[in-house]
Design an enzyme around this catalytic site. Structure first.
Site: not given
Ligand code: PBG
Length: 331
Positions: A201, A254
């Site tokens: 991520k 992601k």
């Molecule tokens: C929680 C989380 C996030 C997303 C999914 N889980 C936000 C982040 O990390 O700031 C982002 C999902 C999206 O942009 O569709 N941490």
């Protein structure tokens, strides 16, 4: 035929199999199906609320009582999974709404479990929507404290499993989060609850609309101290390997579209299902351009989702899930 034309005639003619729609369908290598889609759902307090999210056209924050109707629609479209995100009533320094037995996501899981026993309910495991400072863990000296956060992520996952989540998905990017959660689930007797790691991520600007939707903008600094640095791809292999070793049942890359190389790169090292998260900013870009008449939203969406699958993703987590399922049914 002229001699010159014969001389130029190719010996290989890939166009033969592109000649008609049925021929193209016969030899198609990648196919989308609604069962591979996971639909993110934002759940909010109160009753009777279906609140549009301004930066994400056609997406809503739903109160718990609206979930059964939403799940009906998903099932009708052939979609079998949701990924729940919660907007709590109140936030605090330690994100206690995330692991409250009666928290917003816990109540949402219960509602869906009773209305739709066969729906696959996945839950995001993170503190950022629940902390007043908006970071994904608890702070110590202005920094997110990895090991203190692990304990709270584990509590969050266990309360979600206890209410019937099928898959818990830690997204906080704390080191050791999959291992800690797996151990806590097993200890609590939830050996059948799967863990989907948000393994690779990245610290991405593509999360912008989501943070507005979920009210999780960090109140100071950014997430670069825990989420991955976008220029790194080898590091994704390491993160994925760690999550697999820690017991992840599914791993994820992601964002998706700007990270197709990462999906493709980790795929050979991933013997479990691989998920791609087609994130909020990717969604909003397409919706905005389509609304302006600059591109064909339907065609572009299906092309993007196909690309994620072609790159190697088995599960596609996408805000396009409903419209894409409907388009696939009428193709
Ligand atoms: C929680 C989380 C996030 C997303 C999914 N889980 C936000 C982040 O990390 O700031 C982002 C999902 C999206 O942009 O569709 N941490």
């Amino acid at each position: 035929m002229l001699a010159a034309q014969l001389r130029n005639a190719p010996t290989e003619r890939p166009r033969r199999l592109r000649r008609t729609g049925p021929l193209r369908a016969l030899v198609r290598e990648t196919r989308l199906h609604p069962e591979m889609f996971v639909c993110p759902v934002f759940v909010r307090p109160r009753r009777g609320v279906r609140e549009p999210i301004p930066s994400m056209p056609d997406q809503y924050r739903l109160s718990v009582d609206q979930l059964a109707a939403e799940a009906d629609e998903l099932r009708r479209l052939g979609i079998s999974s949701v990924l729940l995100f919660g907007l709590p009533e109140a936030k605090d320094a330690s994100g206690s709404g995330a692991y409250d037995e009666d928290g917003i996501v816990q109540r949402a899981i219960r509602a869906l479990r009773s209305s739709h026993p066969d729906l696959i309910v996945m839950t995001d495991v993170c503190l950022c929507e629940y902390t007043a400072h908006g970071h994904c863990g608890v702070l110590r000296d202005g920094q997110v404290d990895n090991d203190a956060t692990l304990e709270l992520l584990a509590r969050t996952a266990v309360t979600q499993a206890a209410n019937g989540a099928d898959v818990v998905a830690p997204s906080a990017m704390m080191d050791g989060q999959v291992r800690t959660i797996r151990a806590a689930l097993d200890e609590a007797g939830f050996t059948g609850t799967a863990v989907m790691g948000y393994s690779a991520k990245y610290a991405s600007a593509f999360y912008g609309p989501f943070r507005e939707a979920a009210g999780s903008v960090p109140q100071f600094g950014d997430r670069r101290g825990y989420q991955m640095d976008p220029p790194n791809a080898r590091e994704a292999e390491r993160e994925v390997a760690l999550d697999l070793a820690e017991g992840a049942d599914v791993v994820m890359v992601k964002p998706a579209l700007a990270y197709l190389d990462v999906i493709h790169r980790v795929r050979p090292h991933v013997p479990v299902p691989l998920a791609a998260y087609n994130v909020s900013g990717e969604y909003s870009m397409v919706k905005a351009a389509a609304a302006a008449g600059w591109l064909d939203g339907r065609a572009v969406t299906l092309e993007i989702l196909t690309a994620l699958h072609r790159a190697g993703a088995d599960l596609l987590i996408t805000y396009h899930a409903k419209e894409a399922a409907a388009w696939l049914a009428t193709r």
